[in-house]
Design a protein around this motif. Sequence first.
Motif, PDB file in Angstrom:
ATOM      1  N   ASP A 119       0.388  -1.115   0.100  1.00  0.00           N
ATOM      2  CA  ASP A 119      -0.008   0.437  -0.195  1.00  0.00           C
ATOM      3  C   ASP A 119       0.520   1.288   0.322  1.00  0.00           C
ATOM      4  OD1 ASP A 119      -2.482  -1.447  -0.089  1.00  0.00           O
ATOM      5  OD2 ASP A 119      -2.271  -1.625   2.355  1.00  0.00           O
ATOM      6  N   GLU A 120       1.879   1.074   0.865  1.00  0.00           N
ATOM      7  CA  GLU A 120       2.738   2.340   0.625  1.00  0.00           C
ATOM      8  C   GLU A 120       3.797   2.071   0.089  1.00  0.00           C
ATOM      9  OE1 GLU A 120       2.122   5.199   1.288  1.00  0.00           O
ATOM     10  OE2 GLU A 120      -0.102   4.308   1.847  1.00  0.00           O
ATOM     11  N   ILE A 121       5.317   3.081  -0.243  1.00  0.00           N
ATOM     12  CA  ILE A 121       6.562   3.083  -0.747  1.00  0.00           C
ATOM     13  C   ILE A 121       7.577   3.990   0.046  1.00  0.00           C
ATOM     14  CG2 ILE A 121       5.997   1.791  -2.617  1.00  0.00           C
ATOM     15  CD1 ILE A 121       6.958   4.280  -4.138  1.00  0.00           C
ATOM     16  N   VAL A 122       6.634   4.598   0.734  1.00  0.00           N
ATOM     17  CA  VAL A 122       7.047   6.197   1.733  1.00  0.00           C
ATOM     18  C   VAL A 122       8.731   5.523   2.797  1.00  0.00           C
ATOM     19  CG1 VAL A 122       6.761   8.065   2.897  1.00  0.00           C
ATOM     20  CG2 VAL A 122       5.358   7.200   1.140  1.00  0.00           C
ATOM     21  N   GLY A 123       8.449   4.151   3.139  1.00  0.00           N
ATOM     22  CA  GLY A 123       9.058   3.840   4.319  1.00  0.00           C
ATOM     23  C   GLY A 123      10.405   3.047   3.435  1.00  0.00           C
ATOM     24  N   ILE A 124      10.456   2.899   2.216  1.00  0.00           N
ATOM     25  CA  ILE A 124      11.517   2.024   1.149  1.00  0.00           C
ATOM     26  C   ILE A 124      12.915   3.280   1.343  1.00  0.00           C
ATOM     27  CG2 ILE A 124      13.000   0.795  -0.727  1.00  0.00           C
ATOM     28  CD1 ILE A 124       9.449   0.612  -0.707  1.00  0.00           C
ATOM     29  N   GLU A 125      13.727   2.779   1.643  1.00  0.00           N
ATOM     30  CA  GLU A 125      14.872   4.316   1.604  1.00  0.00           C
ATOM     31  C   GLU A 125      15.467   3.605  -0.127  1.00  0.00           C
ATOM     32  OE1 GLU A 125      17.017   5.728   3.590  1.00  0.00           O
ATOM     33  OE2 GLU A 125      15.436   5.262   5.080  1.00  0.00           O
ATOM     34  N   THR A 126      15.997   4.865  -0.029  1.00  0.00           N
ATOM     35  CA  THR A 126      16.196   4.920  -2.126  1.00  0.00           C
ATOM     36  C   THR A 126      17.410   4.226  -2.641  1.00  0.00           C
ATOM     37  OG1 THR A 126      17.176   7.333  -1.687  1.00  0.00           O
ATOM     38  CG2 THR A 126      14.732   6.874  -2.124  1.00  0.00           C
ATOM     39  N   ASP A 127      18.530   4.204  -1.236  1.00  0.00           N
ATOM     40  CA  ASP A 127      19.660   3.255  -1.400  1.00  0.00           C
ATOM     41  C   ASP A 127      19.314   1.943  -1.428  1.00  0.00           C
ATOM     42  OD1 ASP A 127      21.004   5.566  -1.264  1.00  0.00           O
ATOM     43  OD2 ASP A 127      21.510   5.799   0.275  1.00  0.00           O
ATOM     44  N   ASP A 128      18.293   1.487  -1.173  1.00  0.00           N
ATOM     45  CA  ASP A 128      17.942   0.084  -1.067  1.00  0.00           C
ATOM     46  C   ASP A 128      16.909  -0.679  -2.419  1.00  0.00           C
ATOM     47  OD1 ASP A 128      18.679  -0.543   1.598  1.00  0.00           O
ATOM     48  OD2 ASP A 128      17.047  -0.282   2.475  1.00  0.00           O
ATOM     49  N   ILE A 129      16.768  -0.164  -3.323  1.00  0.00           N
ATOM     50  CA  ILE A 129      16.110   0.349  -4.497  1.00  0.00           C
ATOM     51  C   ILE A 129      17.056  -0.350  -5.807  1.00  0.00           C
ATOM     52  CG2 ILE A 129      14.333   1.011  -6.103  1.00  0.00           C
ATOM     53  CD1 ILE A 129      13.528   3.453  -3.981  1.00  0.00           C
TER      54      ILE A 129
END
Length: 178
Positions: free
Chosen positions: A32-42
């Motif tokens: 539902d949400e992706i706000v908590g994903i660290e951009t460096d983890d993508i």
Amino acid sequence: MIRRLALFAALLAATPLAAQKPLYIVNGTPCDEIVGIETDDIERIEELPADEESIARYGDKATNGVILITLKYDSPAVFEGGEPFADHIARQVKWGENEPAARVALRYTVTAEGETVAGAILESTDSRLRRRVLKALAEAPRWKPATKNGRPVESEGVLRIQLPEGKPLPGEPYIRIW
């Protein structure tokens, strides 16, 4: 692109248009949400249109499009020190209330073996605090490393320490933004 996506997702979630957000699929799992994903983890982002093929594959939730996000790992690294990593490091650093407020931010790597290795210094307002934080980082307990396809892999993080806690840096109001 990745930072813009995270910013866009945060802005979209805060607007009345939130009901029109795309379907997020992270490592094959709808989210539902992706706000908590660290951009460096993508590792990779793929955007699918809201067409018949996407809707047939992902169902009615894909009527606003699909964002496929692949992370660099299947499960993140877990610090096994019994508390959040930044709290553990801050407790290990000897920094008295009478010392000036200081801040250190740095990148670190958790190796596939679970060791913590310091990376680039992003900010350092006091060299004494920087040395003490680096020493505490080198002596930190091992992590349970991140995994990808069942195998341990390296992962990265950012450590931010400001001591003494609650005391603002000289010349700036105390507003914690991280």
